[in-house]
Structure formats: C-alpha cells, structure tokens
Design a protein around this motif. Sequence first.
Motif, short mmCIF file in Angstrom:
data_model
loop_
_atom_site.label_atom_id
_atom_site.label_comp_id
_atom_site.label_asym_id
_atom_site.label_seq_id
_atom_site.Cartn_x
_atom_site.Cartn_y
_atom_site.Cartn_z
N ASN A 32 0.86 -1.18 0.00
CA ASN A 32 0.00 0.00 0.00
C ASN A 32 0.89 1.23 0.00
N ASN A 79 -0.35 4.43 -0.32
CA ASN A 79 -1.20 5.60 -0.15
C ASN A 79 -0.87 6.38 1.12
N ARG A 120 -4.60 4.31 -6.87
CA ARG A 120 -5.05 3.72 -5.61
C ARG A 120 -4.33 2.40 -5.36
N GLU A 121 -4.09 1.66 -6.41
CA GLU A 121 -3.33 0.40 -6.33
C GLU A 121 -2.16 0.48 -7.31
N VAL A 149 -0.99 4.77 6.31
CA VAL A 149 -1.59 4.98 5.00
C VAL A 149 -3.05 5.37 5.17
N THR A 166 -7.01 5.21 4.90
CA THR A 166 -7.96 4.11 4.91
C THR A 166 -8.75 4.08 3.61
N GLU A 167 -9.43 2.98 3.37
CA GLU A 167 -10.27 2.87 2.18
C GLU A 167 -11.34 3.96 2.16
#
Length: 212
Positions: A111, A113, A124-125, A193, A195-196
């Motif tokens: 991750n 982010n 995002r990915e 990082v 969060t979603e």
Amino acid sequence: MINKEQINTFIQEAHRFGDEKLMLCSSGNLSWRVGSEAIVSGTGSWLPRISEEKIAICNIATGERLEGVRPSMESSFHLGILRERPDVNVVLHFQSEYATAVSCMKNKPINFNVTAEIPCHVGREIPIVPYYRPGSPELAKAVTEAMKEHNSILLTNHGQVVCGKDFDQTFERATFFEMACRIIIQSGGDYSVLTEQEIDDLEVYVLGKTAK
C-alpha cells in the motif's frame, strides 16, 4: 507525419524528466503518441540530454521503426501500452532513487497511499511486476498487461513505469510516485496509509468520482 516542432517538444520534455533526477544516464526511456505513430527514445540514449539523433519514430500498430535510430529495448511495452490504452499518449520508464530502492526491497509495501496525492494521481493500487530481463518479451507482456487498468507500476529490481494523457500528467505521476517511496524509506517503515474510506472520500469530494 511527425514534424520538427513535435520532436523538439519531446526533447524538451525528456530533459525535464532528467532534470528532476527521475533517471540516471541511460536508465530511462520515453514515448509519445503522435497520431498513429510514436516518438520513442533510442536504445542506450540518455534522456537528460537526448538529442534528435537519438530518437526513433515507430508505427504504434505494427511496432515497425519508420525513422531514426533503433528504439529503446523497452519499446515493446511502450507500444503495447499505447495500443491497449487509447486514453494514454505518454509512457515513461524511469529509475528514481527511492522508488527503485523500494523495487529492490525483499518485503515490498503493498500500500503506497501515504498521502492524498498518491491515490489521486499515482493510483489507488500500484501493481508489482516480478523481475524479468530488461528488454525481454516476458517483461513487455507483463508490463502491458499490468498497465491495462493501472497508470503506475513497480518493476521488481528494475524501476517503475507510469503513463498519462500528456507529459504533465505523466511527470506528476512519476514525481508523486517517487515522493511516496521516499516517505516509505525515510520513515524506516513506520508509516501510516489512508484508509479505504478516506480514499473513497477523496474520489468523491476531490476528484468528483463515484466512490467504489
């Protein structure tokens, strides 16, 4: 037909990427869609000081070299991305300091982010492609496949690839990618990082997209 002005633009942009220290010597390569053709940096060329004599013109559909020197050994995935992504006009393969260090880590982050700029601009990915020999058909296939639905990828023990609609967007993605990796390394691995939900909020309120 690609004209002198377009070639000069390509050269100026290549120098800009070099000035940002996104690559050393011949470690990077660049391509730009111009109609049905692409300007591609030549094999072994140094983007920070590339000249017209080190540029190739290729047919995107067939991969045929139309003019100039032999294109970069990575031209197969440059042209592959341009064929698969009609929304993309610029492809950059680079080896910036911190992002390349991350590509060589045994335990790579899953991750990236760390700040809002990453999901908003880099992706995002960020897929991680296994190591394949530079210039190999296996690498070209893996990169082209990974870039079908992503704008930035990490190449194990090799470097990074980003793409964009123009030079500015590509430059932005590359520099923010490097920024994220610098944060990851300089934090000594002790970083947080988003969060979603926080990323979803960015997509809705900053980018104006529908949340996933």
